[in-house]
Design a protein around this motif. Sequence first.
Motif, PDB file in Angstrom:
ATOM      1  N   LEU A 140       0.859  -1.179  -0.054  1.00 40.67           N
ATOM      2  CA  LEU A 140       0.161   0.113  -0.078  1.00 40.67           C
ATOM      3  C   LEU A 140       0.912   1.284  -0.090  1.00 40.67           C
ATOM      4  N   ILE A 141       1.949   1.237   0.621  1.00 36.63           N
ATOM      5  CA  ILE A 141       3.046   2.476   0.602  1.00 36.63           C
ATOM      6  C   ILE A 141       3.218   2.759  -0.628  1.00 36.63           C
ATOM      7  N   VAL A 142       3.565   1.692  -1.650  1.00 38.47           N
ATOM      8  CA  VAL A 142       4.186   1.904  -2.926  1.00 38.47           C
ATOM      9  C   VAL A 142       2.580   2.438  -3.737  1.00 38.47           C
ATOM     10  N   ALA A 182       8.842  -8.350  -1.904  1.00 36.99           N
ATOM     11  CA  ALA A 182       7.311  -9.046  -2.372  1.00 36.99           C
ATOM     12  C   ALA A 182       6.253  -7.706  -2.430  1.00 36.99           C
ATOM     13  N   GLY A 183       6.185  -7.060  -1.238  1.00 34.23           N
ATOM     14  CA  GLY A 183       5.275  -6.088  -1.237  1.00 34.23           C
ATOM     15  C   GLY A 183       5.464  -4.914  -2.305  1.00 34.23           C
ATOM     16  N   GLY A 184       6.700  -4.548  -2.621  1.00 34.46           N
ATOM     17  CA  GLY A 184       6.971  -3.606  -3.420  1.00 34.46           C
ATOM     18  C   GLY A 184       6.583  -3.949  -5.053  1.00 34.46           C
ATOM     19  N   VAL A 185       6.677  -5.173  -5.288  1.00 42.28           N
ATOM     20  CA  VAL A 185       6.170  -5.645  -6.592  1.00 42.28           C
ATOM     21  C   VAL A 185       4.660  -5.767  -6.560  1.00 42.28           C
ATOM     22  N   MET A 186       4.048  -6.131  -5.308  1.00 40.51           N
ATOM     23  CA  MET A 186       2.724  -6.254  -5.091  1.00 40.51           C
ATOM     24  C   MET A 186       2.147  -4.872  -5.362  1.00 40.51           C
ATOM     25  N   GLY A 187       2.979  -3.997  -4.892  1.00 41.05           N
ATOM     26  CA  GLY A 187       2.351  -2.730  -4.889  1.00 41.05           C
ATOM     27  C   GLY A 187       2.104  -2.086  -6.426  1.00 41.05           C
ATOM     28  N   ILE A 188       3.197  -2.281  -7.135  1.00 42.92           N
ATOM     29  CA  ILE A 188       3.264  -2.437  -8.726  1.00 42.92           C
ATOM     30  C   ILE A 188       1.889  -2.666  -9.325  1.00 42.92           C
ATOM     31  N   MET A 189       1.660  -4.039  -8.772  1.00 41.95           N
ATOM     32  CA  MET A 189       0.619  -4.474  -9.223  1.00 41.95           C
ATOM     33  C   MET A 189      -0.951  -3.825  -9.061  1.00 41.95           C
ATOM     34  N   LEU A 190      -0.875  -3.375  -7.942  1.00 48.22           N
ATOM     35  CA  LEU A 190      -1.985  -2.575  -7.277  1.00 48.22           C
ATOM     36  C   LEU A 190      -2.104  -1.026  -7.861  1.00 48.22           C
ATOM     37  N   ILE A 191      -0.958  -0.534  -8.379  1.00 47.33           N
ATOM     38  CA  ILE A 191      -1.159   0.922  -9.020  1.00 47.33           C
ATOM     39  C   ILE A 191      -2.229   1.128  -9.965  1.00 47.33           C
ATOM     40  N   PRO A 192      -2.448   0.405 -10.868  1.00 52.25           N
ATOM     41  CA  PRO A 192      -3.433   0.625 -11.738  1.00 52.25           C
ATOM     42  C   PRO A 192      -4.929   0.380 -11.235  1.00 52.25           C
ATOM     43  N   PHE A 193      -5.088  -0.559 -10.149  1.00 48.18           N
ATOM     44  CA  PHE A 193      -6.291  -0.942  -9.667  1.00 48.18           C
ATOM     45  C   PHE A 193      -6.723   0.326  -8.888  1.00 48.18           C
ATOM     46  N   ILE A 194      -5.993   0.880  -7.831  1.00 46.44           N
ATOM     47  CA  ILE A 194      -6.117   2.210  -7.202  1.00 46.44           C
ATOM     48  C   ILE A 194      -6.294   3.324  -8.136  1.00 46.44           C
ATOM     49  N   SER A 195      -5.580   3.372  -9.064  1.00 43.18           N
ATOM     50  CA  SER A 195      -5.710   4.530  -9.917  1.00 43.18           C
ATOM     51  C   SER A 195      -6.989   4.760 -10.722  1.00 43.18           C
ATOM     52  N   SER A 196      -7.379   3.668 -11.183  1.00 42.13           N
ATOM     53  CA  SER A 196      -8.639   3.483 -11.932  1.00 42.13           C
ATOM     54  C   SER A 196      -9.798   3.701 -10.987  1.00 42.13           C
ATOM     55  N   PHE A 197      -9.622   3.043  -9.770  1.00 38.24           N
ATOM     56  CA  PHE A 197     -10.933   3.588  -8.820  1.00 38.24           C
ATOM     57  C   PHE A 197     -10.915   4.815  -8.673  1.00 38.24           C
TER      58      PHE A 197
END
Lengths: 433, 458, 265
Positions: B241-243, B313-328
Amino acid sequence: MTDITNAPAGPRKATSTELVAASLKRRRRKQMRLQWIGLGAISIAFLMLFILVASLVSTGWQAFTQTHLTLEVYVDPEEIPEERLPRGGFDDALAASLGQMLPGVDMSDRATARAVEGILSNGAQFELRDRVVSDPSLIGQSVTMTVPVSDPYDQLNKGLIERATPEVNRRVKDNEIAWFDTLAENGAISKPFNFGLFANADSRFPELAGLKGALVGSFWALLTCFVISFPLGIGAAIYLEEFAPKNKLSDFIEVNINNLAAVPSVVFGLLALAVFIGWFGLPRSAPFVGGLTLALMTMPTIIIATRAALKAVPPSIREAALGLGASKQQVVFQHVLPLAMPGILTGTIIGLAQALGETAPLLLIGMNAFITSAASSPFDSSTALPTQIFIWADSPERGFVSRTSAAILVLLGFLVMMNAVAIYLRQKFERKW
Amino acid sequence: MTALPFLLLILAVVAGYVVNRRAARLIRDGGNRLHSMTSYHGIFSALLILVPVLTFTLLWLVFQGPIIDRITMASLPEGVLDGLDSGGVQLVLAEIKSVSRGQVFGTPEDWKIAAADRFVMLHDRADWWLVVAVCILSLGLLAFARSRVAADFRARQGVEGIVSGLMIFCSTVAIFTTVGIIVSLSYETMRFFDRVPVADFLFGLNWEPQIPLREDQIAAEGAFGWLPVILGTIVITVVALIVAVPVGLFSAIYLNEFAPKRLRSVVKPVLEILAGVPTVVYGFFAILVVAPAIRNFGQSLGLDVAPNTALAAGGVMGIMLIPFISSFADDALSAVPQAMRDGALGLGSTRGEMMTTVLFPAALPGIVGGVLLAVSRAIGETMIVVMAAGLMAKMTINPLDSVTTVTVQIVTLLIGDTSFDNPKTLAAFALGMMLFLVTLIINIFALRIVRKYREAYD
Amino acid sequence: MNDMRKIERDANMTDTKITARGVNVYYGDTHAIKDVNIEITDKTVTAFIGPSGCGKSTFLRCLNRMNDTIDICRVTGEIRIDDQDINHKSVDPVQLRAQVGMVFQKPNPFPKSIYDNIAYGPRIHGLAKSKVELDEIVEKSLRRGAIWDEVKDRLDEPGTGLSGGQQQRLCIARAIATEPEVLLMDEPCSALDPIATAQVEELIDELHRDYSVVIVTHSMQQAARVSQKTAFFHLGNLVEFNDTSEIFTNPTDTRTESYITGRIG
């Protein structure tokens, strides 16, 4: 600019215009800062995507070629008598042939001979065996064949093993490099397109490992997924959108579908493991079970897309048909559904693309098994593309690194293709009502 | 052979259609007014045959294999399976099957050859019984459908009734799935709690499912306290989430208000590509690029960095979540009515002030809902952590250390041959149950916030 | 009462606040405003009337450059407020909009408390140096917006919880709080019921003592009730501009007459 009426008494206060003017510079700067931060955030996302693709391409492209060695093998009737086929000293025949190509190497020394044999892939002797078995008249003749070299030499040829590295830290020793260079000088080494990557199934040896089993497994799983989720999803969506009475039950179903879409995929894997395999006794590692599981996960996507597509059909069309005396079902199936079809297909393809990349549930139902032949039916044990990536990523051999990247590039290629089809459909059939 | 029942079924369906339509036509031509069109009489018959017989055939085919497997294994001579674990039994079955296909390696024991013969015989017999059953069922339904043809028979209503029933069945599949998840997880969890006390699981500080500690210990199979596992999950989620949250939110703010149209039309699809990348790819990215980079960087600073850090692991997961959060967030900002933008601009805000003082606060509920959904994704995300996070559960919140997560444990406990009777396997289901409950609560909460927010502006 | 107002009106009708010369507005390919020239007097209520789609709102939005926020919109010509060309590149639209307040068709209070709604403008522009000063501005603005008595006990409650008429007066008070010189109102009563409309109209009448008010309205009765000057727009043209009483009793253009008598609408 006059100060507005009834200004309080006392020392003259700055007018609002002056105050605003004074604040402008600071405020502009603040806005610029916000914009720069935003731009920076987007750049980070872009940079990450770039690094991701660049690292995959830079490690993966090498796996699309494979170093081969062309050699002439004398099929010695002494070593390989016809009556003993398919058994015989095929490896010795290959070793002898190699020994001829490397003058000055003492093949009578067992250790040296074994090391020389190690230039060739372990699969070479089976290839020779298969050729001789299918045509026993080759016995007593010389056969010219082009076979993959083993992984360390492949990497040496591709420059992945640096010759400059001190010998102790190098997997290919100095004398082995010399052999390889001799072979290369004689023109025996080639580096053609790696058809084996698509034509072979999995193998423990990187130079022989291919994606055929995974591709076939993913095909069966996606087919099962489509056959199950497409009709179920459309049926559910039509019912909920067009027929369902607004009551507690349909609300409940709706909440259910929305929640299912957000349930972690690994939970679906647990469901499949416990119910499909544990209770129903369906076979482990089978693409059919994988497809069944993926269908449950894809269905919410299809339902949501179908409902959106149905909603987009204007009510005037329904009213026109109803006005002509058609029943509600006739209206929906004959008029509304065909118009909504492009939208439904787009959503379905996107759902299937997601299913193609889904890994965790397939791991739990055992589609990460080591299987060296492609499945001939959806009930045979198999891997799938994403689980194959997982297996290879986990393998210690260096050669699997570039193969993993290559497999990922293949997977991403399929995803891009499916999404392109979806976008094409959407644009081609996009209707302005 | 498998195709034969289906051919028969198609034949029966076509026959049903033709027979009933002809019968209806005859009635019509006889001068009677039909209630429904003749083709509806045909379709009625076709559906009446198709639905039950197809269901029957599919169920038969799905269960034929497993049942025959069990009969075969049950009829083996006594004693041959003694001392084999479930994996060994599977191997025997696989060997019998390959013998039955004619693939003989070495010299199998006689009882295996006998079993293979029996296996083939059972399959042949089952195939014939299926054909017979399909014939009888189809003919019976055909006759029944034919008997219904009459001038005043409401065939259209009949057809629509069947179609309605099918559609209702389709929409209940979602409920069945949820019920299936809950029932299967609860059942296996109950069995787990039969072996390991609930309190040990919920409040235990040790998670060592693989290693038997001491012979005389009560839970001789290991320790099953899930707290270090959930702590690891939280650490990785927080890193993610921090990422993802700042990058996602600021991207959305920029895209929504400041980006030139051209840039927006490029960035949006790129973010969609990021969102469509399978997580196994992110996992490989983490081990190939990110983890070594973090390790090298940390070591150059003289830090002690684990090879599989929570940070990677968390950082890469953060990258995965970027588009999710940004589109929301982008959607939530776009949902704020134009009137709010006009109001703020009309009062003389800069566009930046409009964004930070009006749009963002107004969109906050929607954004919070999106972030919550992202949290639930991060907790449930599997492949990235399976590949990039650790296996050992530790009570630590140091992101440079290696931690494990709930999903990692589920996968590692279940990968490979599993039998459903040891605490190790069942522990995975208990973890799955907790994972399901936690994400479900977050999802329901988040979806409610999002929906309420949408209603506020509709 | 009417006489008194008339005297006052005459006294105020002296200097010109806004001058527009040769203003054209294009929406993409549509020519929305065609060569409009107008002079708007300080401390009066000027009404823009005309059939819907005639460009009156578009022109109003030129006066505080709200059209800048629409990508495809292009404005040419010259608009001066107090002899300052507002489209000149040295003019910051942010500053202009602080000087020219605007009230919109639908009441649009921010989803914040009543207090924060009013304090929004003063805060972003830095008009108050202390909390006390801000409190004063809020109270003064709410009083001027004729809504103080209704909300003084619940300043912390959300502005969105008020009734439609109260919301619109809150928005007017919010616009006043930045101490503008001109107040633009885009059909401020179209979303309100008759009683709320009457209250807002009364407020507008009060406001013109201190501000130049430009109001777009659909309703000719409203124009007649609140304005001293009226401009009639038709198909993007300014057809006629005169004292309100003249326009309604003695229109010079046949289109104006048709509109007033109800033949165009």
